[in-house]
Scaffold this motif. Structure first.
Motif, PDB file in Angstrom:
ATOM      1  N   ALA A  58       1.270  -0.877   0.000  1.00  0.00           N
ATOM      2  CA  ALA A  58       0.029  -0.136   0.073  1.00  0.00           C
ATOM      3  C   ALA A  58       0.849   1.679   0.127  1.00  0.00           C
ATOM      4  O   ALA A  58       0.415   1.977  -0.653  1.00  0.00           O
ATOM      5  N   LEU A  59       2.226   1.251   0.338  1.00  0.00           N
ATOM      6  CA  LEU A  59       2.933   2.395   0.728  1.00  0.00           C
ATOM      7  C   LEU A  59       2.872   2.412  -0.488  1.00  0.00           C
ATOM      8  O   LEU A  59       3.746   4.223  -1.191  1.00  0.00           O
ATOM      9  N   ALA A  60       3.759   1.344  -1.376  1.00  0.00           N
ATOM     10  CA  ALA A  60       4.414   1.580  -2.893  1.00  0.00           C
ATOM     11  C   ALA A  60       3.483   2.097  -3.504  1.00  0.00           C
ATOM     12  O   ALA A  60       3.414   3.278  -4.190  1.00  0.00           O
ATOM     13  N   GLU A  61       1.976   1.429  -3.264  1.00  0.00           N
ATOM     14  CA  GLU A  61       0.987   2.275  -3.951  1.00  0.00           C
ATOM     15  C   GLU A  61       0.770   3.382  -4.355  1.00  0.00           C
ATOM     16  O   GLU A  61       0.008   4.609  -5.120  1.00  0.00           O
ATOM     17  N   ALA A  62       1.124   4.131  -2.941  1.00  0.00           N
ATOM     18  CA  ALA A  62       0.345   5.073  -2.404  1.00  0.00           C
ATOM     19  C   ALA A  62       1.101   6.098  -3.015  1.00  0.00           C
ATOM     20  O   ALA A  62       1.598   7.777  -3.821  1.00  0.00           O
ATOM     21  N   GLN A  63       3.026   6.746  -2.922  1.00  0.00           N
ATOM     22  CA  GLN A  63       3.614   6.510  -4.134  1.00  0.00           C
ATOM     23  C   GLN A  63       4.081   6.721  -4.953  1.00  0.00           C
ATOM     24  O   GLN A  63       3.577   7.619  -5.345  1.00  0.00           O
ATOM     25  N   ALA A  64       2.900   5.692  -5.850  1.00  0.00           N
ATOM     26  CA  ALA A  64       2.709   6.024  -7.251  1.00  0.00           C
ATOM     27  C   ALA A  64       1.565   6.390  -7.388  1.00  0.00           C
ATOM     28  O   ALA A  64       2.372   7.459  -8.356  1.00  0.00           O
ATOM     29  N   LEU A  65       0.717   7.046  -6.116  1.00  0.00           N
ATOM     30  CA  LEU A  65      -0.047   7.668  -7.268  1.00  0.00           C
ATOM     31  C   LEU A  65       0.429   8.906  -6.715  1.00  0.00           C
ATOM     32  O   LEU A  65      -0.632  10.135  -7.451  1.00  0.00           O
ATOM     33  N   LEU A  66       1.454   9.209  -5.479  1.00  0.00           N
ATOM     34  CA  LEU A  66       1.412  10.774  -5.771  1.00  0.00           C
ATOM     35  C   LEU A  66       2.399  10.669  -6.690  1.00  0.00           C
ATOM     36  O   LEU A  66       2.351  12.646  -6.608  1.00  0.00           O
ATOM     37  N   ALA A  67       3.113  10.851  -7.215  1.00  0.00           N
ATOM     38  CA  ALA A  67       4.201  10.488  -7.962  1.00  0.00           C
ATOM     39  C   ALA A  67       3.785  11.169  -9.693  1.00  0.00           C
ATOM     40  O   ALA A  67       3.882  11.470 -10.237  1.00  0.00           O
ATOM     41  N   SER A  68       2.297  10.887  -9.802  1.00  0.00           N
ATOM     42  CA  SER A  68       1.273  10.348 -11.414  1.00  0.00           C
ATOM     43  C   SER A  68       0.697  11.881 -10.927  1.00  0.00           C
ATOM     44  O   SER A  68      -0.779  11.797 -10.511  1.00  0.00           O
ATOM     45  N   ALA A  69       0.889  13.202 -11.235  1.00  0.00           N
ATOM     46  CA  ALA A  69       0.354  14.379 -10.284  1.00  0.00           C
ATOM     47  C   ALA A  69      -0.776  15.022 -11.565  1.00  0.00           C
ATOM     48  O   ALA A  69      -1.639  15.028 -11.467  1.00  0.00           O
ATOM     49  N   ALA A  70      -1.223  14.090 -13.021  1.00  0.00           N
ATOM     50  CA  ALA A  70      -1.797  14.225 -13.860  1.00  0.00           C
ATOM     51  C   ALA A  70      -2.643  12.571 -13.231  1.00  0.00           C
ATOM     52  O   ALA A  70      -2.450  11.725 -12.943  1.00  0.00           O
ATOM     53  N   GLY A  71      -3.992  12.872 -13.806  1.00  0.00           N
ATOM     54  CA  GLY A  71      -5.107  10.865 -14.065  1.00  0.00           C
ATOM     55  C   GLY A  71      -5.844  11.471 -12.660  1.00  0.00           C
ATOM     56  O   GLY A  71      -5.884  11.886 -11.830  1.00  0.00           O
ATOM     57  N   SER A  72      -5.879  10.444 -12.532  1.00  0.00           N
ATOM     58  CA  SER A  72      -7.258   9.417 -11.560  1.00  0.00           C
ATOM     59  C   SER A  72      -6.466   9.918  -9.883  1.00  0.00           C
ATOM     60  O   SER A  72      -5.022   9.401 -10.175  1.00  0.00           O
ATOM     61  N   ARG A  73      -7.175  10.450  -8.933  1.00  0.00           N
ATOM     62  CA  ARG A  73      -6.744  10.312  -7.596  1.00  0.00           C
ATOM     63  C   ARG A  73      -7.032   9.548  -6.643  1.00  0.00           C
ATOM     64  O   ARG A  73      -7.216   9.718  -4.869  1.00  0.00           O
ATOM     65  N   MET A  74      -7.823   8.527  -7.176  1.00  0.00           N
ATOM     66  CA  MET A  74      -7.760   7.042  -6.889  1.00  0.00           C
ATOM     67  C   MET A  74      -7.803   6.493  -7.000  1.00  0.00           C
ATOM     68  O   MET A  74      -7.524   5.865  -8.280  1.00  0.00           O
ATOM     69  N   ARG A  75      -7.707   4.952  -6.079  1.00  0.00           N
ATOM     70  CA  ARG A  75      -7.360   3.645  -6.333  1.00  0.00           C
ATOM     71  C   ARG A  75      -7.820   2.803  -5.519  1.00  0.00           C
ATOM     72  O   ARG A  75      -7.445   3.359  -4.121  1.00  0.00           O
ATOM     73  N   MET A  76      -8.803   1.392  -6.184  1.00  0.00           N
ATOM     74  CA  MET A  76      -9.362   0.900  -5.102  1.00  0.00           C
ATOM     75  C   MET A  76      -8.800  -0.377  -5.512  1.00  0.00           C
ATOM     76  O   MET A  76      -8.480  -0.844  -6.767  1.00  0.00           O
ATOM     77  N   THR A  77      -7.622  -1.131  -4.525  1.00  0.00           N
ATOM     78  CA  THR A  77      -7.688  -2.245  -4.869  1.00  0.00           C
ATOM     79  C   THR A  77      -7.842  -3.275  -3.987  1.00  0.00           C
ATOM     80  O   THR A  77      -8.880  -3.183  -3.012  1.00  0.00           O
ATOM     81  N   ASP A  78      -7.982  -4.572  -4.333  1.00  0.00           N
ATOM     82  CA  ASP A  78      -8.578  -6.126  -3.349  1.00  0.00           C
ATOM     83  C   ASP A  78      -8.168  -6.744  -3.602  1.00  0.00           C
ATOM     84  O   ASP A  78      -6.951  -7.215  -4.039  1.00  0.00           O
ATOM     85  N   ARG A  79      -7.170  -7.184  -2.327  1.00  0.00           N
ATOM     86  CA  ARG A  79      -6.252  -8.165  -2.051  1.00  0.00           C
ATOM     87  C   ARG A  79      -6.978  -9.526  -0.937  1.00  0.00           C
ATOM     88  O   ARG A  79      -7.173  -9.374  -0.381  1.00  0.00           O
ATOM     89  N   ALA A  80      -6.140 -10.725  -1.724  1.00  0.00           N
ATOM     90  CA  ALA A  80      -6.568 -12.360  -0.890  1.00  0.00           C
ATOM     91  C   ALA A  80      -4.641 -12.084  -0.269  1.00  0.00           C
ATOM     92  O   ALA A  80      -4.256 -12.364  -1.407  1.00  0.00           O
ATOM     93  N   LEU A  81      -4.832 -12.528   0.892  1.00  0.00           N
ATOM     94  CA  LEU A  81      -3.774 -12.200   1.602  1.00  0.00           C
ATOM     95  C   LEU A  81      -3.018 -12.983   1.519  1.00  0.00           C
ATOM     96  O   LEU A  81      -1.597 -13.232   1.534  1.00  0.00           O
ATOM     97  N   GLY A  82      -3.223 -14.357   1.279  1.00  0.00           N
ATOM     98  CA  GLY A  82      -2.902 -15.359   0.977  1.00  0.00           C
ATOM     99  C   GLY A  82      -2.271 -15.730  -0.387  1.00  0.00           C
ATOM    100  O   GLY A  82      -1.137 -15.561  -0.496  1.00  0.00           O
TER     101      GLY A  82
END
Length: 342
Positions: A58-82
């Motif tokens: 999640a931290l890596a995805e947050a940094q990637a979202l911050l690095a993308s100044a344009a485009g979507s400002r929101m991302r949904m993820t769904d993770r099966a932990l196993g």
């Protein structure tokens, strides 16, 4: 510091921040729905969604979202932990990541000013790019969020609960153990009222959620204490300890009444309580000595750790968190970003 104050400070300093929200969980998961984490562009963060591989990703995805100044400002993820993350929990977690920038500062500042440790329910209004701006919910809107889990309405609005009413601890005594208890309780979900009749007993600085109470007759405060208060008694005076304990037990409604001391002190107090006319049922509610049995250390920090563990194990505390381990969005809620949120 509340989540909105944290986001406001991050955006002011760095120009942007990401809010990671646990939207829903099923099965075993590191944290419950409604848990949040704020992330800065450099990867520094405040809060936790449980640590481990899920948080790292999640931290890596947050940094990637911050690095993308344009485009979507929101991302949904769904993770099966196993299968997805190689974790043993076996559960499933849905996360929402939102990027905020300086255009969001007005509403962040408005909500930051309202955060005072109490519960606040907000309505999130969809913005271009997919994130939500938030405002306090009205009475009818607030009823749409019955639990800590965020609720995404069919019209696109997001109802969320921030903060909560934490169980109160009434701590009587500002000696060495009292001070150690304050520090041990500081990071935990309790509201702390700290009593001592001595004007010079308290340290110069205390944690934010601690309220200093200088009352020459501190037992009088118990009349205003809620039923779920945890009463911890360790003053400089055995006579004062007894007076507070008698008042607390006579009320017959507190989740925990604990007095520091030995078995000898306990026997003496029980005798004096019977002489005072207290019935056996109420006397039986006294915890003395305090702390988890078997922990023998007498250092203030050891006693504090033992007492904190004991009040965390109280049935009343467990009941307050019941039902929060598995929070799901109702099936009729709409999808966001092309991914189902039911």
């Amino acid at each position: 510091m509340g989540i909105f104050a944290t986001l406001e400070r991050m955006v002011e300093r760095d120009g942007g921040a990401v809010l990671v929200t646990v939207m829903a969980v099923s099965g075993s998961s590191p944290r419950e729905a409604g848990t949040r984490m704020a992330v800065r562009p450099d990867g520094a963060f405040s809060g936790t969604i449980g640590g481990g591989a899920l948080e790292w990703q999640a931290l890596a995805e947050a940094q990637a979202l911050l690095a993308s100044a344009a485009g979507s400002r929101m991302r949904m993820t769904d993770r099966a932990l196993g299968p997805d993350l190689g974790q043993c929990c076996g559960g499933r977690v849905r996360l929402m990541l939102e990027r905020f920038d300086r255009t969001d500062l007005p509403w962040l500042a408005a909500l930051s000013a309202r955060e005072d440790g109490a519960e606040m329910i907000t309505i999130g209004l969809p913005q271009p790019g997919g994130s939500f701006s938030r405002r306090p919910a009205g009475e009818t809107e607030a009823a749409l969020a019955p639990s800590a889990a965020p609720v995404l309405l069919a019209d696109g609005r997001l109802v969320e609960r921030f903060g909560s009413r934490n169980p109160p601890v009434y701590l009587f005594g500002a000696g060495h153990v009292g001070r150690a208890l304050v520090m041990a309780l500081a990071p935990l979900p309790f509201e702390l009222f700290w009593f001592d009749p001595r004007t010079d007993a308290f340290p110069a600085h205390v944690p934010r959620q601690v309220r200093i109470m200088r009352d020459p007759q501190p037992e009088r405060s118990l009349g205003q204490a809620p039923d779920d208060a945890r009463i911890l008694i360790m003053t400089h005076s055995h006579a004062l300890d007894l007076a507070i304990a008698l008042a607390a037990l006579a009320a017959g409604r507190f989740a925990y009444v604990g007095v520091i001391g030995s078995q000898t002190k306990r026997a003496r107090f029980l005798s004096q309580m019977r002489q005072a006319g207290l019935d056996e049922e109420r006397i039986a509610r006294l915890t003395c000595p305090i702390g988890i049995p078997g922990i023998e250390g007498k250092e203030p920090a050891v006693i504090a750790a033992s007492v904190v563990a004991q009040i965390l194990l109280l049935p009343a505390y467990a009941a307050a968190g019941a039902g929060r381990e598995e929070s799901r969005l109702p099936a009729e809620r709409r999808s966001v970003g092309g991914k189902a949120v039911s």
